[in-house]
Design an enzyme around this catalytic site. Sequence first.
Site, short mmCIF file in Angstrom:
data_model
loop_
_atom_site.label_atom_id
_atom_site.label_comp_id
_atom_site.label_asym_id
_atom_site.label_seq_id
_atom_site.Cartn_x
_atom_site.Cartn_y
_atom_site.Cartn_z
N GLY A 68 2.28 -0.95 -7.61
CA GLY A 68 0.91 -0.45 -7.74
C GLY A 68 0.76 0.95 -7.19
CE LYS A 127 -1.57 0.57 -12.58
NZ LYS A 127 -0.99 0.59 -11.25
CE LYS A 179 -1.32 13.66 -13.02
NZ LYS A 179 -1.65 14.83 -12.26
CB ALA A 238 -7.42 -2.01 -10.38
N GLY A 239 -7.49 0.20 -8.08
CA GLY A 239 -8.20 1.39 -7.62
C GLY A 239 -7.61 2.59 -8.30
CB THR A 242 -7.78 8.40 -7.35
OG1 THR A 242 -7.89 7.36 -6.37
CG2 THR A 242 -8.50 9.64 -6.85
NE ARG A 252 -8.57 -27.67 -16.33
CZ ARG A 252 -7.82 -28.75 -16.52
NH1 ARG A 252 -7.56 -29.14 -17.74
NH2 ARG A 252 -7.36 -29.42 -15.50
CD GLN A 303 -4.05 -5.57 -9.78
OE1 GLN A 303 -4.09 -6.25 -10.79
NE2 GLN A 303 -5.10 -4.95 -9.31
N GLY A 347 -8.56 1.66 1.69
CA GLY A 347 -8.30 2.72 2.68
C GLY A 347 -7.08 2.45 3.54
NE ARG A 402 -2.02 3.54 -1.93
CZ ARG A 402 -2.57 4.50 -2.68
NH1 ARG A 402 -1.95 5.63 -2.86
NH2 ARG A 402 -3.74 4.30 -3.24
P1 IMP Z 1 -5.04 -9.22 -4.46
O1 IMP Z 1 -4.77 -8.70 -5.81
O2 IMP Z 1 -6.27 -8.64 -3.82
O3 IMP Z 1 -5.05 -10.72 -4.40
O4 IMP Z 1 -3.83 -8.76 -3.51
C1 IMP Z 1 -2.52 -9.30 -3.68
C2 IMP Z 1 -1.47 -8.24 -3.42
O5 IMP Z 1 -1.56 -7.24 -4.46
C3 IMP Z 1 -1.63 -7.47 -2.12
O6 IMP Z 1 -0.34 -7.15 -1.63
C4 IMP Z 1 -2.36 -6.21 -2.52
O7 IMP Z 1 -2.12 -5.15 -1.63
C5 IMP Z 1 -1.74 -5.97 -3.88
N1 IMP Z 1 -2.61 -5.18 -4.77
C6 IMP Z 1 -3.64 -5.63 -5.50
N2 IMP Z 1 -4.18 -4.63 -6.22
C7 IMP Z 1 -3.45 -3.54 -5.97
C8 IMP Z 1 -3.50 -2.19 -6.44
O8 IMP Z 1 -4.32 -1.78 -7.28
N3 IMP Z 1 -2.56 -1.36 -5.91
C9 IMP Z 1 -1.62 -1.76 -5.03
N4 IMP Z 1 -1.54 -3.00 -4.59
C10 IMP Z 1 -2.44 -3.89 -5.05
#
Ligand code: IMP
Length: 415
Positions: A8, A12, A14, A35-36, A38, A137, A218, A296, A299
């Site tokens: 992750g 992506k 960009k 997902a995040g 920027t 379900r 992800q 925040g 990483r």
């Molecule tokens: P969840 O998706 O919130 O359940 O998190 C499960 C795992 O996926 C954790 O290790 C999170 O840090 C990782 N994760 C979920 N979404 C992202 C993302 O967009 N970027 C990076 N890691 C992610």
Amino acid sequence: MIVGAQWGDEGKGKIVDLLAQESDVVCRYQGGPNAGHTIIVEGETFKIRQVPSGIISGKTCVIGAGCVVDPEVLLSELDELTGRGLDASVVLVSGNAHLIMPWHVAIDQASERRLGELQIGTTRRGIGPAYADKALRIGIRVQDVLEAKILRQKIEVALAEKNVWLERVYEVEPFDLEEIAARYEGYAQRLRPYVGDTSLLVERALRDGRDVLFEGAQAALLDLDHGTYPFVTSSSTIAANAAAGVGIGPNRIERVIGVAKAYVTRVGAGPFPTEIEGGDHERVRELGAEYGTVTGRERRCGWLDLVALRYAVRINGITSLALTKLDVLSAFAEIPVCVRYRLRDGTETEDFPAHQSDFHAAEPIYKLLPGWEEPLDGELPGKARGYVRFVEESLEVEVSLVGTGAERERVVALR
Ligand code: IMP
């Protein structure tokens, strides 16, 4: 189709933003506000979590059936984007997508707390509990907001059970039915115009010869089936699921672009063979601004891992790579790249270990590549090109795009 090829945060958003400009429809097919993305356009920064990145280019944006949707997050994101002059009416959400409800968020948080040192390090946005209810379900779907009676009834049924869990198992406050029902009634009214048949929309667009872009969230190693379980997210992130998550046939996907950083990062817990130790870790984190968009959190940073990337190429059917943030490596005179793992029995492998304990104990074997030690603007210097070529030759996949900075225009198209 654009997928994350590591853990992750490969950038992506960009790449999607770049390709969205030449697409007609941009779809998300899994995940939710975990997902995040920027995206920086003309000095303006957009951080989005739930809406497809295509909204920045005003493209039709689909949130497919395979997604989980937090209405509170979605609506506030749409409000914010509208406030900044973007058109929210381009968004269409599948009625089959599942809703993330407040108890999912509460359970995600409480269960992580309870796991203590064994915690997964989730984004605590309720993703896992929402997908769990879907599989059981007993989930509430987006289309349930279209009928007030059904919505209230489903909330009532869910709360009768969830409140027992929250109080007795997790020892946290239960939710009040009337308060939740009223709040979600309000969201329902606002969500209504965005709900539609997204599978049909995408099928029609394809039939009309339009360009459809699928935006993975992800990444490969966070895939529920093929990632580093249990340190994964709760959805199938790989390219094949784009078809299932949107509701089209798998033969409609023509190209799969894997996005990988020129190094690697990971947020949350779990094994990470090439994690950097010592001062270089801090350097990579600072130069790459490696802090989570959603949480925040700092990483974890590592050197490029070609064993893991080869695996991502395999399980996604990646046809070309976008290598992002190459500029971060400009600071290093020599750059280690992991070419093989040494396993517990002393054997070496280029292929990702199938057994979790082999992966946990894997020792990276590095090749040191020469750094270029100059800023990357315009054409890539020879040694930077050498770095890219090494990746291509090792994986037998072409690198078509290279990212050299955060802004939209800081991408070098090699092909
Ligand atoms: P969840 O998706 O919130 O359940 O998190 C499960 C795992 O996926 C954790 O290790 C999170 O840090 C990782 N994760 C979920 N979404 C992202 C993302 O967009 N970027 C990076 N890691 C992610």
